[in-house]
Design an enzyme around this catalytic site. Structure first.
Site, PDB file in Angstrom:
ATOM      1  CG  ASP A  23      -1.802   1.205   1.340  1.00  0.00           C
ATOM      2  OD1 ASP A  23      -1.598   2.184   0.583  1.00  0.00           O
ATOM      3  OD2 ASP A  23      -2.716   1.195   2.184  1.00  0.00           O
ATOM      4  CB  VAL A  24       1.854   3.681  -2.645  1.00  0.00           C
ATOM      5  CG1 VAL A  24       2.253   2.651  -3.691  1.00  0.00           C
ATOM      6  CG2 VAL A  24       0.480   4.286  -2.958  1.00  0.00           C
ATOM      7  CE1 TYR A  47      -6.126  10.195 -11.198  1.00  0.00           C
ATOM      8  CE2 TYR A  47      -6.379  11.879 -12.887  1.00  0.00           C
ATOM      9  CZ  TYR A  47      -5.881  10.656 -12.483  1.00  0.00           C
ATOM     10  OH  TYR A  47      -5.141   9.898 -13.353  1.00  0.00           O
TER      11      TYR A  47
END
Length: 239
Positions: free
Chosen positions: A54-55, A146
């Protein structure tokens, strides 16, 4: 073609779509490739090594890079590809969804660079490719989180490029346009049709076309390329 012989590459978000194509392309060019994603180990990667990551997890990054160094002794290429999107307009997005997008798209890129840069300094250089987006430079309605994070990736990449150029660490961002992936397949068809209609080449790109750009930036062919934005978008941003 062995353009990356002897190099060790780590790719995030490599379970499918663009990330999977990047991992395949780096491996095909001779790199020892470590693919990561949040899913459990995937045997379909074959000769490509796999690590669950999980970054947004600081300890997870330390664990993965430590394992890579134990096995291979160096890390030459980092591709920060993992990303998620939320479509809610600004006044409707929840704090939890905002934080999730920032954690994956922005903090994850920062953590990845922070983890590998000290090792790249010690070994005398490396290449980092951060996957941004055309939406890091232009906007559409909705998806503001985003946009914010991909714009951050664009500028973080430039900062890192300038900061670490004396250490021979090249940092570039890559900006895909509309690419046919499981992520875009999950979008409303009318949204996809609209973006394609606004793309001068009149079609979606493929993950393999993005991967080809990553191979170039990762290779020694790009030895004088740092702080750049490689746009692969069918002409969208040229308008």
């Amino acid at each position: 073609m062995n353009r990356l012989d002897g190099k060790v590459a780590v790719v995030t978000g490599a379970g499918r779509g663009i990330g999977r194509a990047i991992a395949n392309a780096l491996h095909a060019e001779g790199a020892t490739t470590i693919a990561t994603s949040r899913a459990s180990a995937d045997p379909s990667f074959g000769a490509i090594e796999y690590e669950t990551l999980d970054v947004a997890d600081e300890q997870g990054w330390a664990r993965v890079i430590e394992r890579v160094l134990e096995r291979h002794g160096h890390v030459d290429v980092l591709v920060n590809n993992a990303g998620i999107i939320a479509y809610d307009p600004l006044h409707e997005l929840s704090m939890a969804d905002w934080q999730a997008v920032v954690a994956t798209n922005q903090t994850g890129v920062w953590l990845g660079m922070r983890e590998v840069v000290p090792h790249m300094i010690t070994q005398g250089g490396g290449s980092i490719v951060n996957i941004s987006s055309i939406w890091g430079s232009a906007a559409v309605g909705g998806a503001h989180a985003y946009h914010a994070t991909k714009g951050a990736v664009r500028n973080m990449s430039k900062n890192a490029a300038i900061t670490y150029a004396p250490q021979n660490i090249r940092v570039n961002s890559l900006h895909p346009g509309f690419i046919g992936t499981p992520l875009t397949d999950a979008q409303a068809p009318e949204v996809n049709a609209y973006v394609v209609s606004q793309t001068p080449m009149g079609r979606a790109g493929t993950p393999e076309e993005i991967a080809a750009g990553v191979v170039f930036l990762a290779s020694d062919e790009a030895s004088f390329v740092t702080g750049s934005e490689l746009v692969i978008d069918g002409g969208y941003l040229a308008q």
